[in-house]
Write an enzyme that holds these catalytic residues in place. Structure first.
Site, PDB file in Angstrom:
ATOM      1  N   SER A  12       0.849  -1.189   0.000  1.00  0.00           N
ATOM      2  CA  SER A  12       0.000   0.000   0.000  1.00  0.00           C
ATOM      3  C   SER A  12       0.883   1.237   0.000  1.00  0.00           C
ATOM      4  CB  SER A  12      -0.895   0.006   1.249  1.00  0.00           C
ATOM      5  OG  SER A  12      -1.556   1.252   1.406  1.00  0.00           O
ATOM      6  N   TYR A  57      -2.687  -1.076  10.380  1.00  0.00           N
ATOM      7  CA  TYR A  57      -2.628  -1.288   8.928  1.00  0.00           C
ATOM      8  C   TYR A  57      -1.293  -0.813   8.367  1.00  0.00           C
ATOM      9  CZ  TYR A  57      -4.144  -1.299   4.039  1.00  0.00           C
ATOM     10  OH  TYR A  57      -4.259  -1.535   2.693  1.00  0.00           O
TER      11      TYR A  57
END
Length: 258
Positions: A148, A161
């Site tokens: 990401s 995350y």
């Protein structure tokens, strides 16, 4: 936009790819793209109903296996099922993740919440790499980890995350060093990708402002990610390993003052 069907399928090329988190979103887009290029694709997901449904819709070159990648026993059984069915494995795409980047404020973040995100987003890819490695080595295969742009930038209250995806990026180059030269390992870091089902995209389209903020002029699509993953799996990327490829329309390079 690739939905569930494959419009330009080519004959099976004999290669087998395992795509995790493939019942929807980016994972489904990658599976559909690879099938269109002639791969046999195993779609792995915890959602048995939807996973079986989309595998049927994708045609004969799609096969579904239920798997919670955070559970070592399920990874062992799932990989064994793939090898029992097809006898080989050429590519592993670690896409499955708890995708919500937000957690409670740090003072309220429970250890079990943190551990669950890391178990799926980081330990899962490690387990899959571990148990797939012997079969990937046999065919000079490739691993692609979906990380990401949050490996490089953050919002408040996104510790679990961000840490899991940052760890997965580091795991990528560690695996490249450990598994090379037989297996190449790379990471693809998407930014904003509109990975919703087609019906939802039609009923709630993104605004012009949302598109225009990107230097590329639009929000990304699953095809933007899938095409890059397919290239990384191909012989054209034979000298590429241990690298991160950012697919974000230029947003991580954009200076923002307000």
């Amino acid at each position: 936009m690739i939905e569930w069907g494959v419009e330009r399928a080519t004959p099976n090329n004999g290669k087998v790819a395992l795509v995790t988190g493939a019942a929807r979103g980016i994972g489904l887009g990658i599976a559909a793209w690879l099938i269109a290029e002639g791969w046999q694709v195993v779609l792995a997901d915890t959602d048995r109903v939807r996973g079986s449904k989309v595998a049927k819709a994708l045609g004969d070159n799609a096969w579904f296996v239920a798997m919670d990648i955070s559970q070592e026993s399920q990874v062992v059984v799932g990989v064994a099922e793939v090898l029992g069915q097809f006898g080989r494995l050429d590519a592993l795409i670690n896409n499955a993740a708890i995708a919500d980047p937000h957690n409670p404020p740090l003072e309220s973040l429970e250890l079990n919440q943190w551990n669950r995100v890391l178990a799926v987003n980081l330990s899962g890819p490690l387990l899959l790499a571990k148990y797939c490695a012997p079969y990937l080595r046999a065919h000079y295969g490739s691993i692609v980890n979906l990380t990401s742009t949050r490996t490089q930038q953050s919002e408040p209250n996104s510790e679990a995350y961000a840490a899991s995806k940052g760890g997965l990026l580091a795991l990528t180059h560690a695996l490249a060093a450990s598994l090379g030269p037989d297996v190449r390992v790379n990471a693809v870091s998407p930014g904003w990708i509109d990975a919703r089902d087609l019906a939802e995209r039609r009923t709630a389209p993104l605004s012009n402002l949302e598109h225009a903020q990107h230097p590329a002029g639009r929000v990304g699509t699953v095809e933007d990610v899938a095409g890059l993953v397919a290239w990384l799996l191909s012989g054209n990327a034979g000298f590429v390993t241990g690298q991160e490829f950012v697919v974000d329309g230029g947003m991580t390079r954009k200076m923002i003052y307000l």
